[in-house]
Design a protein around this motif. Sequence first.
Motif, PDB file in Angstrom:
ATOM      1  N   ALA A   4      65.241  72.020  38.064  1.00  0.00           N
ATOM      2  CA  ALA A   4      66.374  71.087  38.096  1.00  0.00           C
ATOM      3  C   ALA A   4      66.713  70.766  39.536  1.00  0.00           C
ATOM      4  O   ALA A   4      67.032  71.665  40.317  1.00  0.00           O
ATOM      5  CB  ALA A   4      67.581  71.670  37.385  1.00  0.00           C
ATOM      6  N   LEU A   5      66.644  69.497  39.900  1.00  0.00           N
ATOM      7  CA  LEU A   5      67.015  69.098  41.252  1.00  0.00           C
ATOM      8  C   LEU A   5      68.536  69.034  41.383  1.00  0.00           C
ATOM      9  O   LEU A   5      69.246  68.728  40.416  1.00  0.00           O
ATOM     10  CB  LEU A   5      66.412  67.726  41.578  1.00  0.00           C
ATOM     11  N   PRO A   6      69.040  69.305  42.583  1.00  0.00           N
ATOM     12  CA  PRO A   6      70.498  69.292  42.781  1.00  0.00           C
ATOM     13  C   PRO A   6      71.035  67.877  42.856  1.00  0.00           C
ATOM     14  O   PRO A   6      70.790  67.158  43.830  1.00  0.00           O
ATOM     15  CB  PRO A   6      70.672  70.028  44.116  1.00  0.00           C
ATOM     16  N   ARG A   7      71.706  67.453  41.825  1.00  0.00           N
ATOM     17  CA  ARG A   7      72.305  66.115  41.800  1.00  0.00           C
ATOM     18  C   ARG A   7      73.799  66.189  41.550  1.00  0.00           C
ATOM     19  O   ARG A   7      74.277  67.025  40.771  1.00  0.00           O
ATOM     20  CB  ARG A   7      71.665  65.242  40.711  1.00  0.00           C
ATOM     21  N   HIS A   8      74.513  65.307  42.204  1.00  0.00           N
ATOM     22  CA  HIS A   8      75.926  65.058  41.930  1.00  0.00           C
ATOM     23  C   HIS A   8      76.011  64.421  40.537  1.00  0.00           C
ATOM     24  O   HIS A   8      75.097  63.710  40.129  1.00  0.00           O
ATOM     25  CB  HIS A   8      76.420  64.073  43.000  1.00  0.00           C
ATOM     26  N   PRO A   9      77.097  64.651  39.781  1.00  0.00           N
ATOM     27  CA  PRO A   9      77.195  64.025  38.458  1.00  0.00           C
ATOM     28  C   PRO A   9      77.151  62.511  38.484  1.00  0.00           C
ATOM     29  O   PRO A   9      76.842  61.882  37.473  1.00  0.00           O
ATOM     30  CB  PRO A   9      78.560  64.524  37.939  1.00  0.00           C
ATOM     31  N   THR A  10      77.448  61.883  39.626  1.00  0.00           N
ATOM     32  CA  THR A  10      77.327  60.433  39.720  1.00  0.00           C
ATOM     33  C   THR A  10      75.877  59.994  39.770  1.00  0.00           C
ATOM     34  O   THR A  10      75.581  58.807  39.673  1.00  0.00           O
ATOM     35  CB  THR A  10      78.022  59.897  40.981  1.00  0.00           C
ATOM     36  N   GLY A  11      74.966  60.939  39.957  1.00  0.00           N
ATOM     37  CA  GLY A  11      73.552  60.613  40.066  1.00  0.00           C
ATOM     38  C   GLY A  11      73.022  60.735  41.477  1.00  0.00           C
ATOM     39  O   GLY A  11      71.813  60.660  41.705  1.00  0.00           O
ATOM     40  N   LYS A  12      73.898  60.952  42.448  1.00  0.00           N
ATOM     41  CA  LYS A  12      73.454  61.047  43.835  1.00  0.00           C
ATOM     42  C   LYS A  12      72.708  62.356  44.053  1.00  0.00           C
ATOM     43  O   LYS A  12      73.177  63.428  43.690  1.00  0.00           O
ATOM     44  CB  LYS A  12      74.647  60.959  44.778  1.00  0.00           C
ATOM     45  N   LEU A  13      71.548  62.251  44.671  1.00  0.00           N
ATOM     46  CA  LEU A  13      70.721  63.417  44.938  1.00  0.00           C
ATOM     47  C   LEU A  13      71.200  64.114  46.205  1.00  0.00           C
ATOM     48  O   LEU A  13      71.387  63.482  47.240  1.00  0.00           O
ATOM     49  CB  LEU A  13      69.257  62.985  45.102  1.00  0.00           C
ATOM     50  N   TYR A  14      71.383  65.440  46.128  1.00  0.00           N
ATOM     51  CA  TYR A  14      71.683  66.228  47.313  1.00  0.00           C
ATOM     52  C   TYR A  14      70.366  66.523  48.029  1.00  0.00           C
ATOM     53  O   TYR A  14      69.841  67.640  47.988  1.00  0.00           O
ATOM     54  CB  TYR A  14      72.382  67.526  46.919  1.00  0.00           C
ATOM     55  N   LYS A  15      69.841  65.507  48.695  1.00  0.00           N
ATOM     56  CA  LYS A  15      68.499  65.637  49.265  1.00  0.00           C
ATOM     57  C   LYS A  15      68.451  66.662  50.395  1.00  0.00           C
ATOM     58  O   LYS A  15      67.426  67.300  50.621  1.00  0.00           O
ATOM     59  CB  LYS A  15      67.995  64.286  49.744  1.00  0.00           C
ATOM     60  N   ARG A  16      69.538  66.804  51.128  1.00  0.00           N
ATOM     61  CA  ARG A  16      69.532  67.784  52.216  1.00  0.00           C
ATOM     62  C   ARG A  16      69.223  69.174  51.697  1.00  0.00           C
ATOM     63  O   ARG A  16      68.500  69.956  52.337  1.00  0.00           O
ATOM     64  CB  ARG A  16      70.876  67.809  52.953  1.00  0.00           C
ATOM     65  N   LEU A  17      69.761  69.514  50.515  1.00  0.00           N
ATOM     66  CA  LEU A  17      69.521  70.848  49.959  1.00  0.00           C
ATOM     67  C   LEU A  17      68.053  71.048  49.627  1.00  0.00           C
ATOM     68  O   LEU A  17      67.518  72.153  49.741  1.00  0.00           O
ATOM     69  CB  LEU A  17      70.385  71.054  48.711  1.00  0.00           C
ATOM     70  N   VAL A  18      67.387  69.968  49.196  1.00  0.00           N
ATOM     71  CA  VAL A  18      65.952  70.045  48.928  1.00  0.00           C
ATOM     72  C   VAL A  18      65.180  70.146  50.241  1.00  0.00           C
ATOM     73  O   VAL A  18      64.300  70.995  50.417  1.00  0.00           O
ATOM     74  CB  VAL A  18      65.481  68.820  48.117  1.00  0.00           C
ATOM     75  N   GLN A  19      65.525  69.287  51.172  1.00  0.00           N
ATOM     76  CA  GLN A  19      64.816  69.237  52.448  1.00  0.00           C
ATOM     77  C   GLN A  19      64.940  70.541  53.218  1.00  0.00           C
ATOM     78  O   GLN A  19      63.976  71.005  53.853  1.00  0.00           O
ATOM     79  CB  GLN A  19      65.360  68.077  53.273  1.00  0.00           C
ATOM     80  N   ASP A  20      66.128  71.155  53.161  1.00  0.00           N
ATOM     81  CA  ASP A  20      66.350  72.373  53.939  1.00  0.00           C
ATOM     82  C   ASP A  20      65.477  73.539  53.498  1.00  0.00           C
ATOM     83  O   ASP A  20      65.253  74.484  54.266  1.00  0.00           O
ATOM     84  CB  ASP A  20      67.828  72.789  53.859  1.00  0.00           C
ATOM     85  N   ARG A  21      64.970  73.495  52.269  1.00  0.00           N
ATOM     86  CA  ARG A  21      64.077  74.560  51.819  1.00  0.00           C
ATOM     87  C   ARG A  21      62.857  74.669  52.735  1.00  0.00           C
ATOM     88  O   ARG A  21      62.308  75.757  52.918  1.00  0.00           O
ATOM     89  CB  ARG A  21      63.588  74.281  50.395  1.00  0.00           C
ATOM     90  N   TYR A  22      62.440  73.550  53.281  1.00  0.00           N
ATOM     91  CA  TYR A  22      61.204  73.512  54.073  1.00  0.00           C
ATOM     92  C   TYR A  22      61.459  73.635  55.571  1.00  0.00           C
ATOM     93  O   TYR A  22      60.515  73.750  56.344  1.00  0.00           O
ATOM     94  CB  TYR A  22      60.449  72.208  53.767  1.00  0.00           C
ATOM     95  N   TRP A  23      62.727  73.618  55.966  1.00  0.00           N
ATOM     96  CA  TRP A  23      63.049  73.667  57.394  1.00  0.00           C
ATOM     97  C   TRP A  23      63.907  74.879  57.752  1.00  0.00           C
ATOM     98  O   TRP A  23      64.497  74.924  58.832  1.00  0.00           O
ATOM     99  CB  TRP A  23      63.760  72.377  57.807  1.00  0.00           C
ATOM    100  N   GLN A  24      64.027  75.836  56.836  1.00  0.00           N
ATOM    101  CA  GLN A  24      64.820  77.021  57.129  1.00  0.00           C
ATOM    102  C   GLN A  24      64.308  77.709  58.396  1.00  0.00           C
ATOM    103  O   GLN A  24      63.110  77.856  58.609  1.00  0.00           O
ATOM    104  CB  GLN A  24      64.762  78.007  55.959  1.00  0.00           C
ATOM    105  N   GLY A  25      65.261  78.121  59.233  1.00  0.00           N
ATOM    106  CA  GLY A  25      64.888  78.798  60.465  1.00  0.00           C
ATOM    107  C   GLY A  25      64.554  77.868  61.610  1.00  0.00           C
ATOM    108  O   GLY A  25      64.206  78.312  62.699  1.00  0.00           O
ATOM    109  N   THR A  26      64.668  76.544  61.385  1.00  0.00           N
ATOM    110  CA  THR A  26      64.419  75.577  62.453  1.00  0.00           C
ATOM    111  C   THR A  26      65.730  74.912  62.843  1.00  0.00           C
ATOM    112  O   THR A  26      66.731  74.984  62.125  1.00  0.00           O
ATOM    113  CB  THR A  26      63.419  74.495  62.018  1.00  0.00           C
ATOM    114  N   ALA A  27      65.697  74.231  63.986  1.00  0.00           N
ATOM    115  CA  ALA A  27      66.907  73.544  64.451  1.00  0.00           C
ATOM    116  C   ALA A  27      67.303  72.414  63.520  1.00  0.00           C
ATOM    117  O   ALA A  27      68.454  71.993  63.495  1.00  0.00           O
ATOM    118  CB  ALA A  27      66.685  72.995  65.859  1.00  0.00           C
TER     119      ALA A  27
END
Length: 530
Positions: free
Chosen positions: A502-525
């Motif tokens: 399940a992808l993190p979406r706001h009930p309006t349908g807006k995707l919380y893309k930062r939460l997805v993207q941050d999975r791949y950039w943890q530990g970076t600036a």
Amino acid sequence: MHPGTFAEITPDKPAVVMHTSGLSLSYGELDRLSLQVGGLLRASSLGVGGHLAFQAHNSPEFFELLWGAHRSGVIYTAISTRLGAEETAYIVRDCGATVVAVSADLHEGLSLLTGAVADVPHRFAVGAVGTAESAEMVGADGAAGSRPGWASWAESVAAHPAVPLDSPAGDDMLYSSGTTGRPKGVTRDLTGASVEEADALTRLCQLVFGFDQSTRYLSPAPLYHAAPLRFTRAVHRVGGTVVQMERFEPDQFLAAVEQHGITHTQMVPTMFVRLLKLPEEVRRRYDLSSLRTVIHAAAPCPIPVKRQMIEWWGEIIWEYYAGTEGNGLVLASAHDWLAHPGTVGRPLAGSVHIVDDNGQELPPGTAGTVYFGGGGDFRYHNDPEKTADAHDARGWSTIGDIGYVDTEGWLYLTDRKAYMIISGGVNIYPQEAENILVLHPKVADVAVVGAPNEEMGEEVKAVVQPVEWGEAGPELEAELIAYCRDRLAHYKCPRTVDFDPALPRHPTGKLYKRLVQDRYWQGTARAGQS
């Protein structure tokens, strides 16, 4: 124009009907309750320009709060019910609210929030509507049960008479979704206009969308979001009926249109996608002939999705592009869109300018940051740096979207600037791949993000929520990559696909893309900085 106007004409007419629970408020009831709320706010030392924060479910109480504040000249912040106690307390403190009202079933019965907002002078527990817990918490009089540190909203409102207040209109101060760090409030100065005066959105709804007293408006999204809050407010300004869904479910949406004879609604592209993925027999089961106007916004809509919706519902679908900031508005009818597939419209308020990173205006057909000139002014509350970054020396302002205009002035959006992928020096807008992959029959939802790549800097990564979780794996990954490459330049397509239940979406349908993207950039600036 407000509920009191129609309480005199049609006091028994429903102003609000909750689709699932059947709870409702007539115009007479909404008028009385909003005046009582106004009395409570005044008794809580909240005068014109004072600040109320509330966090309430889609419920009749939400409209009491909204109209009580609006008719009292109060600035009000509606807070997402999805936020945790710490996030909620941050917004309450940041907006400077001296009165806060929160649904009593949130934050473990408010216990997690009590200490965090202890310095707010007036705190009210709003009875939870339509939940299993509400039966235990809410008595026969509708009052919330005992919550230490919180007064009962229903009892407190009932203690005040319905006395008209001689106040200018209040206004909302809503916060960004927080997908790019701490949310910021979008604020404008109160105009001093009378609550009797129709605002710009109400006039637009009347002149373009045909809102009037016969309007039956289906609101499928959370009311704390800007568009649902403001459009339902406009419905009440013209004397129509709001049918509010507690939450969006595609089959229930269609059922609500038939059951309530819905004439108008507002949606987001994700809702279109979910409707189109219903089985054909379900889609054809309901009578949708009452629909006169469907409005959508919030994100670029994939061209095949929009085309299928027009084929299904006819040329009744309008699209607009605007932000909570209210700095501009573009609009396209279905006829306009069919002549210019993919456009989000031409300016109705303000002028559109496409600007490069050096501040130079770009010619038609060239993508850059979308700026509005001549639109409404706004500030980000307590954040002069972000306010300055959103404006340039010419007085133009932006909310950070990327797009281009054609030679006729029609605007097309490509993506948010924050999510642009730079791979080997090439700019890639992930929205293009998302718009293709979401149409695959085995895909329920998708996010395309940039992931670290030692050689290229970033690579295109798709994170897919499959329709059937059992199909997640290498075979579906290969199938989706090939599907995208058959329809889009290879460099714009994902090199790899990960799967998520399940992808993190706001009930309006807006995707919380930062939460997805941050999975791949943890530990970076870059983590949390998009």
